[in-house]
Design a protein around this motif. Sequence first.
Motif, PDB file in Angstrom:
ATOM      1  N   UNK A 139      -7.802  -5.034   9.121  1.00 38.02           N
ATOM      2  CA  UNK A 139      -8.045  -5.340   7.834  1.00 38.02           C
ATOM      3  C   UNK A 139      -7.424  -4.471   6.921  1.00 38.02           C
ATOM      4  N   UNK A 140      -6.721  -5.168   6.144  1.00 41.51           N
ATOM      5  CA  UNK A 140      -6.123  -4.543   4.863  1.00 41.51           C
ATOM      6  C   UNK A 140      -6.868  -4.884   3.692  1.00 41.51           C
ATOM      7  N   UNK A 141      -7.646  -3.906   3.025  1.00 45.92           N
ATOM      8  CA  UNK A 141      -8.352  -4.256   1.879  1.00 45.92           C
ATOM      9  C   UNK A 141      -7.731  -4.228   0.637  1.00 45.92           C
ATOM     10  N   UNK A 142      -7.907  -4.985  -0.504  1.00 46.16           N
ATOM     11  CA  UNK A 142      -7.427  -4.561  -1.736  1.00 46.16           C
ATOM     12  C   UNK A 142      -8.441  -4.999  -2.847  1.00 46.16           C
ATOM     13  N   UNK A 169     -14.784  -6.005   3.864  1.00 44.74           N
ATOM     14  CA  UNK A 169     -15.303  -5.606   5.235  1.00 44.74           C
ATOM     15  C   UNK A 169     -16.361  -6.589   5.915  1.00 44.74           C
ATOM     16  N   UNK A 172      -8.360   6.780  -0.256  1.00 46.48           N
ATOM     17  CA  UNK A 172      -9.534   6.083  -0.425  1.00 46.48           C
ATOM     18  C   UNK A 172     -10.107   5.275   0.585  1.00 46.48           C
ATOM     19  N   UNK A 211      -6.814  -9.017   4.107  1.00 46.46           N
ATOM     20  CA  UNK A 211      -5.886  -9.688   4.726  1.00 46.46           C
ATOM     21  C   UNK A 211      -6.280  -9.107   6.455  1.00 46.46           C
ATOM     22  N   UNK A 260       0.863  -1.217  -0.030  1.00 42.76           N
ATOM     23  CA  UNK A 260      -0.231  -0.125  -0.012  1.00 42.76           C
ATOM     24  C   UNK A 260       0.794   1.338   0.137  1.00 42.76           C
ATOM     25  N   UNK A 268      -9.733   5.583   4.653  1.00 42.60           N
ATOM     26  CA  UNK A 268      -8.945   6.884   5.161  1.00 42.60           C
ATOM     27  C   UNK A 268      -9.477   8.213   4.203  1.00 42.60           C
ATOM     28  N   UNK A 270      -4.584   4.455   3.486  1.00 42.51           N
ATOM     29  CA  UNK A 270      -6.046   4.397   3.684  1.00 42.51           C
ATOM     30  C   UNK A 270      -6.756   3.118   3.630  1.00 42.51           C
ATOM     31  N   UNK A 271      -6.065   2.053   3.279  1.00 43.93           N
ATOM     32  CA  UNK A 271      -6.610   0.616   2.926  1.00 43.93           C
ATOM     33  C   UNK A 271      -6.695  -0.442   4.048  1.00 43.93           C
ATOM     34  N   UNK A 272      -6.155   0.202   5.200  1.00 45.85           N
ATOM     35  CA  UNK A 272      -6.176  -0.770   6.488  1.00 45.85           C
ATOM     36  C   UNK A 272      -6.955  -0.007   7.573  1.00 45.85           C
ATOM     37  N   UNK A 273      -7.970  -0.782   8.240  1.00 42.17           N
ATOM     38  CA  UNK A 273      -8.588  -0.428   9.445  1.00 42.17           C
ATOM     39  C   UNK A 273      -8.284  -1.168  10.539  1.00 42.17           C
ATOM     40  N   UNK A 311      -5.280  -9.158  10.097  1.00 41.52           N
ATOM     41  CA  UNK A 311      -4.156  -9.495  11.183  1.00 41.52           C
ATOM     42  C   UNK A 311      -4.456  -9.209  12.472  1.00 41.52           C
TER      43      UNK A 311
END
Lengths: 356, 356, 356, 356
Positions: free
Chosen positions: D12-15, D134, C223, D26, A28, C226, D3-6, D28
């Motif tokens: 959660x890392x989203x793609x 999500x 995006x 993913x 990322x 974020x 911005x792709x991890x919450x 973790x």
Amino acid sequence: MAGNTFGKLFSLTSFGESHGAAIGGVIDGCPSNFELDFNQIQMELNRRRPGQSVYTTQRNEADEVEFLSGIFNGKTTGAPIAFIIKNIDQHSADYDQLSTAFRPSHADFTYHAKYGNYDYRGGGRASARETIARVVAGSIAKQILSKENIYFQAYVQQIGRVKAEKHSNYTTEKIESSPVRCPDEDASKKMMLLIEEITEKGDTLGGIIYCSIKGCPAGLGEPVFGKLQAELAKAMLSINAAKAFEYGSGFAGVELLGSEHNDILNPDFSTKTNHSGGIQGGISNGEEIYFRVAFKPIASLMQNQQTVNKEGHSVTLEGKGRHDVCVVPRAVPIVEAMAALVIIDFWLRWKMYSKK
Amino acid sequence: MAGNTFGKLFSLTSFGESHGAAIGGVIDGCPSNFELDFNQIQMELNRRRPGQSVYTTQRNEADEVEFLSGIFNGKTTGAPIAFIIKNIDQHSADYDQLSTAFRPSHADFTYHAKYGNYDYRGGGRASARETIARVVAGSIAKQILSKENIYFQAYVQQIGRVKAEKHSNYTTEKIESSPVRCPDEDASKKMMLLIEEITEKGDTLGGIIYCSIKGCPAGLGEPVFGKLQAELAKAMLSINAAKAFEYGSGFAGVELLGSEHNDILNPDFSTKTNHSGGIQGGISNGEEIYFRVAFKPIASLMQNQQTVNKEGHSVTLEGKGRHDVCVVPRAVPIVEAMAALVIIDFWLRWKMYSKK
Amino acid sequence: MAGNTFGKLFSLTSFGESHGAAIGGVIDGCPSNFELDFNQIQMELNRRRPGQSVYTTQRNEADEVEFLSGIFNGKTTGAPIAFIIKNIDQHSADYDQLSTAFRPSHADFTYHAKYGNYDYRGGGRASARETIARVVAGSIAKQILSKENIYFQAYVQQIGRVKAEKHSNYTTEKIESSPVRCPDEDASKKMMLLIEEITEKGDTLGGIIYCSIKGCPAGLGEPVFGKLQAELAKAMLSINAAKAFEYGSGFAGVELLGSEHNDILNPDFSTKTNHSGGIQGGISNGEEIYFRVAFKPIASLMQNQQTVNKEGHSVTLEGKGRHDVCVVPRAVPIVEAMAALVIIDFWLRWKMYSKK
Amino acid sequence: MAGNTFGKLFSLTSFGESHGAAIGGVIDGCPSNFELDFNQIQMELNRRRPGQSVYTTQRNEADEVEFLSGIFNGKTTGAPIAFIIKNIDQHSADYDQLSTAFRPSHADFTYHAKYGNYDYRGGGRASARETIARVVAGSIAKQILSKENIYFQAYVQQIGRVKAEKHSNYTTEKIESSPVRCPDEDASKKMMLLIEEITEKGDTLGGIIYCSIKGCPAGLGEPVFGKLQAELAKAMLSINAAKAFEYGSGFAGVELLGSEHNDILNPDFSTKTNHSGGIQGGISNGEEIYFRVAFKPIASLMQNQQTVNKEGHSVTLEGKGRHDVCVVPRAVPIVEAMAALVIIDFWLRWKMYSKK
């Protein structure tokens, strides 16, 4: 926080187990509109992959990377780049005896202590197969940084007690032409003979990798806890089997006097010597950054060993499976990859705050 | 991200310059309702403070810590603990010549390259005075961990070429009774003589610190990038003048065979040897954790040196100010403090996920 | 992680309790060599401070900020900027009855549940006095962003049931000339009368703040998780007493059809309407960003209330102390400050990756 | 940061893009040894998937999740859980006209401004298809939390101007038996009629979702910037098309007096009313947590619209493709999933520091 992500601005989240469906990762923060050279990525994976020479494990994996997102018409989009490398040549049956035994100096016992389980098939998450993800991400970082004239070069300086001559500048061709990635021809031959000898004995060997980074501008790194050498040390000690890190004068610098160790500045702000290893106060000074990483002999032996099982009963572990006798030559691209991940993060930050 | 925060669950944000108003820090995530021993904190600061013996710099700072928040009726509240240590004995005039010259092997040039300015008064933010904040936070971490029977002990193993005998178990009293914190009496005397000799010459000395951590449960650390040794390496290399880190067998382990290096498990899951340094697969196994950190000779000499100023013109730098000839004895509490900050973070995380 | 740090590239770590020694903060990641306007910072603090008019609490605090680090010769150095505001006018005795009672709708019970203690003197860490640190950091962010022509403006749109007329462009002078920071003169007068009336009754009032941000380039925000609006929402809901956030068309937008709601693009990429509130897909589009924040009536009443103590016994809480009847006018600079902290973080990131 | 991890402890890392190879993520930090109910995960995906009723888009995706790592013998191992959902029913040709046009109120222009490119095929990364990741992660979080008796329930409260009656306790069966997930039967019917009517017109509708969380212990959340409501607000505003968030009394609470709004404590520390929405001082008090999220009408219309292309020339955009007229019913499981991701992070942290 759970340990599978590296980097802040340019980050790699890695996943996958040795004998699971796939190894992979998510990058990322990669700059957008960068045209990727996919052959270059595969070439780096080939430098790491098993079965590349008789001096490496015979597990035979093509290790072909498949990209799932973040790339459109050959260019990065700025969205996360997910990729997987499927596991194909798994011999899980080799590991049946391990479902109850803890292998000495492996992660079996500690993973069991931490998680209440462990994946006995080839080490699961603790397997060095995980480093595939690092090589993919590192290769992308290297491509971006090479456009900025920042280059990474590592080679094998020692295997067991066989040492290469004192460091000098080598070409990449010279390094890669050695099956053990040691550019000193004489030492390279001795290393190969040593590996053959130890292979016979069913034993394993450690070694040392030297890495240099050229072309960094002055100003990379953060003060105090975020020093460039601190992040490099973390990156290197995160590689399986790594036991030590030194940069610049390292342990040997201890025996110099300050007047011998100080790097005197030239009028162009370069330095006459480079005991600092290109870093002063945690921040690059524009000189070559160099460091060394020590790797222990790997713990998987082709000998019988005594150990205990989960119940604490003594058991004999047979020497089975396919393992490297010495992982150090295959660790060369991993060291470069981790160095590139450290530098690109600082470089992106530097771009943002740079006074120039 | 800007480098002044260490730790995730138990974090220290450090601030302050050598010749500014104060050095200080903010600790966030400290467990609540813990009764602090303030004398213990001050005692640790005294181990670090200048002027504690003839072998350290004569800058005379009481270094008394003042707490501003997070403590109510002597106990932690769970709110951030802010603290300051005022700077008192500043001789800023000593640094007048530096407002244009870059000192060799200092952070002057690199800070200037990064920030477009640098604080020439005693190194500003790059001064080792910043480590005061680490010692305060580390002392609190040590107090909490000692209730869990986790202990930290460091000592000086080498100064210049004078080495202590092979490591054995020392009492803290033995270590602290040596003015140079070397528990080997013979070596300690030689180190003192060496420091006296080099002081005469206006030169400086490096050294090596050995640190051990006892009492950690099995299960501290994270896999892959968050390995316990990786965080320890980062923590140690973030200390001013540190050049190298090794844990367990370290560089020497490279020359062992796997069959010599493997730590065979006992029925109680302890190991017969401890080349692993208490860490396997990045996670503690319950054995003693130990590592070594190398420090270069510091760059501030009491000799004239050639250097350049901001314009790149050659200038002579006079040897002035008050500096340690060898910082290594004073770095002992800093090494312990950083180790404690690493361990408490993993220990808090372990408590949360622990299967026990 | 413990909740006292906001921002990633430009971060504020806040500390201090209402009745402790001081409130303060540490700003890390501030661009270097920026010349600060200290009067401007104090002016922002004056907009927030108690006792500024008869419509605010009579606790009398000068709230003078003292900087401890990170500034040299009036300019930022790039090192962390630590600051404190000493607490002076504390009437801790007012809070004696609270050492056992939990005040309704305060943080007393929840802090006790979380930490096993709570600071009953003015709310301790949960006091809105903590927002001082936000105003200092926000003021610095605003100064930096104003050089980029990015401006923040908030005002009071509603108190109790008294509403200002529909939003239009107001001058800052117009807003600040109203003691309740409502630029609609008629509404402003009614709000003052309402506050006077409710003060008589020993009760409290809530309200709504409108905030606009002008001058942002297109491209701020990230995006997915974020998104710019997500960070703004978090920032606003982190302010004491805030209950709701809406941006652009907000709740009212629910009742429009897509064809009414869509903002049609002009040839210069501006939009004909701005229901999007300046943000599309989580990223600024260059139009004005605007949002509204709702604040509940504060929980400290000048009336007797029934409640329970730590043992769960019913007790009567007397209406004592010095409290705002309506905090909303004083929350205006806090809303602006938090908005500025959100924007500067995205703006620094944008500078780094920007294609321009 | 990109911005792709919450999430921090459970992240959660989203793609993935709408028309790329796959959507995935993913996870973790998931607790180990938890036995997953895979049917439950698929069931949640089915609640979100397109084509589930005549009231949703007719893009037909089975949305079957495939797990790549982190699970061994049906249980979580503690290693990262990677998963993918392949994209199958893509009609990329529908988007040809978009390769030059910026759709009004979409992310096309802002992504182009930020990244120098945009994926015109179905919105690429900005597509709501990303929320699949999500739902998978949220479903795992919900399973873990349900063992702790923490439950999540959302439903549709408003579509366009059709509102359900005042909130009361509904069964999940009642909610799910309505094709628009509105448990008020009368309103549900009116909503379906409205959707049919607006579908005819080629237009779109917004709506409001109500969500409640039951069973949280007192003590979840962090003070100051890490308030529970702040993280919930961020989570909700990160969902595509969300425009507003309110918790507890929300905007309406503004018009109450403090004496009306305060929640009086009972001897068992429950409260007589719950205007606080289960959160006081940013920390849960053990009461029901509830909030509302507003969604705008989506921007993809089945009508012609005027817009501009990359060159700023005016073009007509035809209404093509397969889109929801109202996404709100499908957003119900997404709201629950994001709420679960917020709560599990705080719950893990609470377990670690909890005084109990």
